[in-house]
Design a protein around this motif. Structure first.
Motif, PDB file in Angstrom:
ATOM      1  N   TYR A 274      -6.169   6.242  11.054  1.00  0.00           N
ATOM      2  CA  TYR A 274      -6.453   4.972  11.708  1.00  0.00           C
ATOM      3  C   TYR A 274      -5.558   3.872  11.172  1.00  0.00           C
ATOM      4  O   TYR A 274      -4.862   4.043  10.164  1.00  0.00           O
ATOM      5  CB  TYR A 274      -7.935   4.602  11.539  1.00  0.00           C
ATOM      6  CG  TYR A 274      -8.398   4.476  10.101  1.00  0.00           C
ATOM      7  CD1 TYR A 274      -8.877   5.582   9.412  1.00  0.00           C
ATOM      8  CD2 TYR A 274      -8.348   3.247   9.440  1.00  0.00           C
ATOM      9  CE1 TYR A 274      -9.297   5.469   8.099  1.00  0.00           C
ATOM     10  CE2 TYR A 274      -8.760   3.129   8.125  1.00  0.00           C
ATOM     11  CZ  TYR A 274      -9.237   4.242   7.464  1.00  0.00           C
ATOM     12  OH  TYR A 274      -9.652   4.123   6.162  1.00  0.00           O
ATOM     13  N   ASP A 276      -5.506  -0.155  10.059  1.00  0.00           N
ATOM     14  CA  ASP A 276      -6.104  -1.452   9.739  1.00  0.00           C
ATOM     15  C   ASP A 276      -5.394  -2.007   8.502  1.00  0.00           C
ATOM     16  O   ASP A 276      -4.663  -1.281   7.820  1.00  0.00           O
ATOM     17  CB  ASP A 276      -7.626  -1.348   9.527  1.00  0.00           C
ATOM     18  CG  ASP A 276      -8.025  -0.594   8.274  1.00  0.00           C
ATOM     19  OD1 ASP A 276      -7.159   0.071   7.689  1.00  0.00           O
ATOM     20  OD2 ASP A 276      -9.197  -0.664   7.876  1.00  0.00           O
ATOM     21  N   TYR A 277      -5.568  -3.261   8.225  1.00  0.00           N
ATOM     22  CA  TYR A 277      -4.930  -3.933   7.078  1.00  0.00           C
ATOM     23  C   TYR A 277      -3.426  -3.628   6.980  1.00  0.00           C
ATOM     24  O   TYR A 277      -2.893  -3.457   5.886  1.00  0.00           O
ATOM     25  CB  TYR A 277      -5.621  -3.536   5.768  1.00  0.00           C
ATOM     26  CG  TYR A 277      -7.065  -3.979   5.695  1.00  0.00           C
ATOM     27  CD1 TYR A 277      -7.387  -5.320   5.558  1.00  0.00           C
ATOM     28  CD2 TYR A 277      -8.104  -3.065   5.782  1.00  0.00           C
ATOM     29  CE1 TYR A 277      -8.716  -5.733   5.498  1.00  0.00           C
ATOM     30  CE2 TYR A 277      -9.429  -3.473   5.728  1.00  0.00           C
ATOM     31  CZ  TYR A 277      -9.724  -4.811   5.580  1.00  0.00           C
ATOM     32  OH  TYR A 277     -11.039  -5.220   5.527  1.00  0.00           O
ATOM     33  N   LEU A 279      -1.735  -1.028   7.594  1.00  0.00           N
ATOM     34  CA  LEU A 279      -1.377   0.302   7.095  1.00  0.00           C
ATOM     35  C   LEU A 279      -1.972   1.391   7.978  1.00  0.00           C
ATOM     36  O   LEU A 279      -3.036   1.200   8.568  1.00  0.00           O
ATOM     37  CB  LEU A 279      -1.942   0.508   5.686  1.00  0.00           C
ATOM     38  CG  LEU A 279      -1.247  -0.102   4.492  1.00  0.00           C
ATOM     39  CD1 LEU A 279      -2.104   0.100   3.262  1.00  0.00           C
ATOM     40  CD2 LEU A 279       0.110   0.536   4.265  1.00  0.00           C
ATOM     41  N   LYS A 280      -1.260   2.527   7.998  1.00  0.00           N
ATOM     42  CA  LYS A 280      -1.828   3.709   8.626  1.00  0.00           C
ATOM     43  C   LYS A 280      -2.555   4.471   7.527  1.00  0.00           C
ATOM     44  O   LYS A 280      -1.971   4.723   6.473  1.00  0.00           O
ATOM     45  CB  LYS A 280      -0.696   4.593   9.148  1.00  0.00           C
ATOM     46  CG  LYS A 280      -0.478   4.486  10.635  1.00  0.00           C
ATOM     47  CD  LYS A 280       0.860   5.039  11.007  1.00  0.00           C
ATOM     48  CE  LYS A 280       0.849   6.532  11.194  1.00  0.00           C
ATOM     49  NZ  LYS A 280       2.133   7.019  11.732  1.00  0.00           N
ATOM     50  N   SER A 281      -3.800   4.816   7.753  1.00  0.00           N
ATOM     51  CA  SER A 281      -4.553   5.513   6.711  1.00  0.00           C
ATOM     52  C   SER A 281      -5.070   6.842   7.221  1.00  0.00           C
ATOM     53  O   SER A 281      -5.404   6.962   8.406  1.00  0.00           O
ATOM     54  CB  SER A 281      -5.750   4.682   6.254  1.00  0.00           C
ATOM     55  OG  SER A 281      -5.318   3.444   5.785  1.00  0.00           O
ATOM     56  N   LEU A 282      -5.139   7.788   6.323  1.00  0.00           N
ATOM     57  CA  LEU A 282      -5.746   9.091   6.653  1.00  0.00           C
ATOM     58  C   LEU A 282      -6.944   9.283   5.739  1.00  0.00           C
ATOM     59  O   LEU A 282      -6.806   9.236   4.516  1.00  0.00           O
ATOM     60  CB  LEU A 282      -4.733  10.215   6.446  1.00  0.00           C
ATOM     61  CG  LEU A 282      -5.162  11.616   6.901  1.00  0.00           C
ATOM     62  CD1 LEU A 282      -3.933  12.445   7.218  1.00  0.00           C
ATOM     63  CD2 LEU A 282      -6.013  12.346   5.899  1.00  0.00           C
TER      64      LEU A 282
ATOM     65  N   LEU B  73       2.014   6.527   5.013  1.00  0.00           N
ATOM     66  CA  LEU B  73       0.571   6.687   5.180  1.00  0.00           C
ATOM     67  C   LEU B  73      -0.174   6.384   3.882  1.00  0.00           C
ATOM     68  O   LEU B  73       0.364   6.590   2.795  1.00  0.00           O
ATOM     69  CB  LEU B  73       0.319   8.157   5.574  1.00  0.00           C
ATOM     70  CG  LEU B  73      -0.895   8.525   6.392  1.00  0.00           C
ATOM     71  CD1 LEU B  73      -0.934   7.766   7.713  1.00  0.00           C
ATOM     72  CD2 LEU B  73      -0.880  10.022   6.703  1.00  0.00           C
ATOM     73  N   ARG B  74      -1.400   5.901   4.056  1.00  0.00           N
ATOM     74  CA  ARG B  74      -2.286   5.772   2.894  1.00  0.00           C
ATOM     75  C   ARG B  74      -3.331   6.892   2.984  1.00  0.00           C
ATOM     76  O   ARG B  74      -4.067   6.957   3.970  1.00  0.00           O
ATOM     77  CB  ARG B  74      -2.977   4.410   2.923  1.00  0.00           C
ATOM     78  CG  ARG B  74      -4.043   4.258   1.874  1.00  0.00           C
ATOM     79  CD  ARG B  74      -4.616   2.875   1.864  1.00  0.00           C
ATOM     80  NE  ARG B  74      -5.196   2.499   3.153  1.00  0.00           N
ATOM     81  CZ  ARG B  74      -5.963   1.456   3.337  1.00  0.00           C
ATOM     82  NH1 ARG B  74      -6.218   0.637   2.346  1.00  0.00           N
ATOM     83  NH2 ARG B  74      -6.463   1.171   4.529  1.00  0.00           N
TER      84      ARG B  74
END
Lengths: 304, 198
Positions: A274, A276-277, A279-282, B73-74
């Protein structure tokens, strides 16, 4: 006989209408995106060609140099668009994903007009910020990289000023520090209304502010919609980012995110990608947690 | 006599409730300065090569989480008690596993719930601080503020006469980190008491 033929034709046409999305998906892998009206390169070329203006007499705390730098940032790296810390701008930031993705040129042109004239319209929505908003943009501080993005501050404040939901009734007018209060907050109906008006896309929403949507298989529901457009989730942030160790039985949604991808690893694990903030986060979560966290699923289709 | 006793008890309870959280925390920092600074230094050293944040997700300090930030990516991982895949995950992301596990063990021992590198902006320049939260035992369960948070800066900071962190020299603006006012410990470290750890 004639009647039977008519019946057959009607049946076939109904079947085709229902099946068209499925067939299109099968053959083209995804739906053609008819909402793309300009590209990043067009926006960058336009920003290169445009005459740099003097300081705006409306937005006195937004220096033109930084403003143009911000617009360039919108065009070059839309996924770095950042809502800031400890404020209630997440809904506005999530919504901005669509203009930045589908119409970066139009959005940059709108922003410049807003900067130069103090008012402008985007997709037929008029923005006429009041004096307090005009003065505040550029002064928001301690919000992370949003401190350096007065153009984003302008946009967030304009959206919060223009659109109101029931959460904003207690505090309708902006005062210093209101970006952190109910003045800037966004209930689910307001979010969907903003999305329909600002982005001019077909929007389907399931969910509410307090009650979770009745969706049996949340994973399949999101996965299927993701192939046909952009999916926004309205969820309880506590499940994504825990900030306390106390347990509360009362759960309310507080955050908006954009789903970029979703994959099932096994029966107990789902990979949710997703945005948000900035950044792309997993994040790997269980199907149970996914269901528990989500209060609203909004689907903006790739058709106008 | 009974009344006197009653008022004395009330007064004692009132004083206990009002006992300066600030002093409590500053003392706590001084007593544990060496351990906290060591955690901060090791975190910064590892963070330079592999940006990450670490969190403890439950009161028992058994469920942990790590956020690993790459160029694209985070990754956000949570590890439940009994799961031994933290080391595998760290290995997959090319961390020095023993070094990381020692750091996490020390953090747990200090009851540290969250550590991250937080950006802030001074005169348009991006700067970073190490933001570290502890679940403070002495604050007890009745208080709203359960977390003692320390911000470590690279450069000396400026404070007003009440010891509140300012955004720059000779400024009247109080700098807020995550919406909180911070108080001086020394020129490069300050603290606050908060009801959230991040």
């Amino acid at each position: 006989m004639k009647q039977a033929t008519v019946h057959i034709l009607i049946t076939i046409s109904v079947w085709l209408t229902v099946r068209t999305p499925v067939l299109a998906n099968k053959f083209f892998n995804h739906f053609p995106d008819s909402t793309q009206t300009s590209t990043q390169s067009q926006a960058i070329a336009w920003l290169d060609s445009v005459q740099r203006t003097d300081s705006s007499r409306f937005w006195i705390n937004v220096p033109p140099g930084i403003f143009f730098e911000n617009l360039r940032g919108f065009a070059i790296s839309p996924l770095k668009f950042y809502e800031g810390r400890t404020n209630n701008f997440c809904a506005y930031s999530a919504l901005t994903f669509l203009p930045l993705k589908n119409d970066p040129l139009g959005f940059c042109q709108f922003m410049l007009k807003l900067y130069q004239q103090g008012r402008a319209s985007y997709n037929g929505v008029n923005f006429r910020p009041g004096k307090a908003i005009l003065l505040e943009a550029g002064l928001l501080k301690f919000k992370g990289v949003l401190d350096l993005n007065p153009a984003a501050q302008m946009w967030f404040l304009c959206l919060a000023d223009r659109f109101k939901g029931y959460l904003n009734f207690v505090n309708r007018n902006f005062d210093k520090g209101d970006e952190n209060t109910l003045w800037a907050s966004t209930n689910y109906a307001k979010f969907n209304r903003m999305l329909r008006k600002v982005c001019k896309q077909k929007v389907r929403a399931r969910g509410a502010d307090i009650i979770r949507p009745f969706i049996n298989d949340m994973f399949s529901y999101i996965k299927e919609r993701l192939q046909r457009g952009t999916v926004f989730l309205y969820l309880n942030n506590r499940f994504l980012y825990r900030k306390k160790h106390t347990f509360s039985r009362f759960s309310i949604p507080t955050h908006y995110i954009i789903v970029l991808d979703i994959q099932k690893i096994d029966a107990t694990k789902i990979n949710l990608v997703y945005w948000d903030y900035g950044l792309k986060s997993l994040q790997q979560i269980s199907p149970k947690l996914l269901r528990k966290a989500i209060f609203g699923v909004t689907h903006a289709q790739n058709v106008k | 006599m009974r009344n006197y006793l009653f008022y004395s008890i009330i007064a004692c309870l009132f004083l206990a409730a009002c006992s300066s959280s600030k002093e409590l925390s500053a003392d706590y920092y001084r007593q544990n300065e060496e351990a906290l600074v060591s955690i901060k230094d090791r975190f910064k050293k590892i963070h330079r090569l592999h940006p990450f944040s670490f969190e403890v997700r439950d009161k028992d300090f058994s469920e942990v989480g790590i956020e690993i930030i790459t160029d694209t990516l985070r990754y956000i991982y949570h590890f439940n008690p009994g799961e031994n895949n933290l080391a595998d995950t760290l290995k997959a992301h090319r961390f020095n596993v023993p070094e990381m596990l020692t750091l996490f063990a020390d953090m747990k021992q200090m009851r540290c719930t969250w550590i991250t590198n937080l950006d802030y902006y001074e005169r348009g320049q991006e700067k970073y601080m190490v933001f570290l939260s502890l679940r403070h035992n002495k604050l007890g369960s009745k208080r709203k503020e359960k977390y003692f948070t320390v911000a470590f800066f690279d450069q000396p900071q400026f404070y007003d006469n009440k010891g509140r962190l300012l955004d720059k020299e000779k400024s009247r603006n109080i700098m807020k980190i995550n919406g909180q006012v911070f108080y001086k410990i020394n020129s490069r470290a300050c603290f606050t008491l908060s009801d959230t750890f991040r």
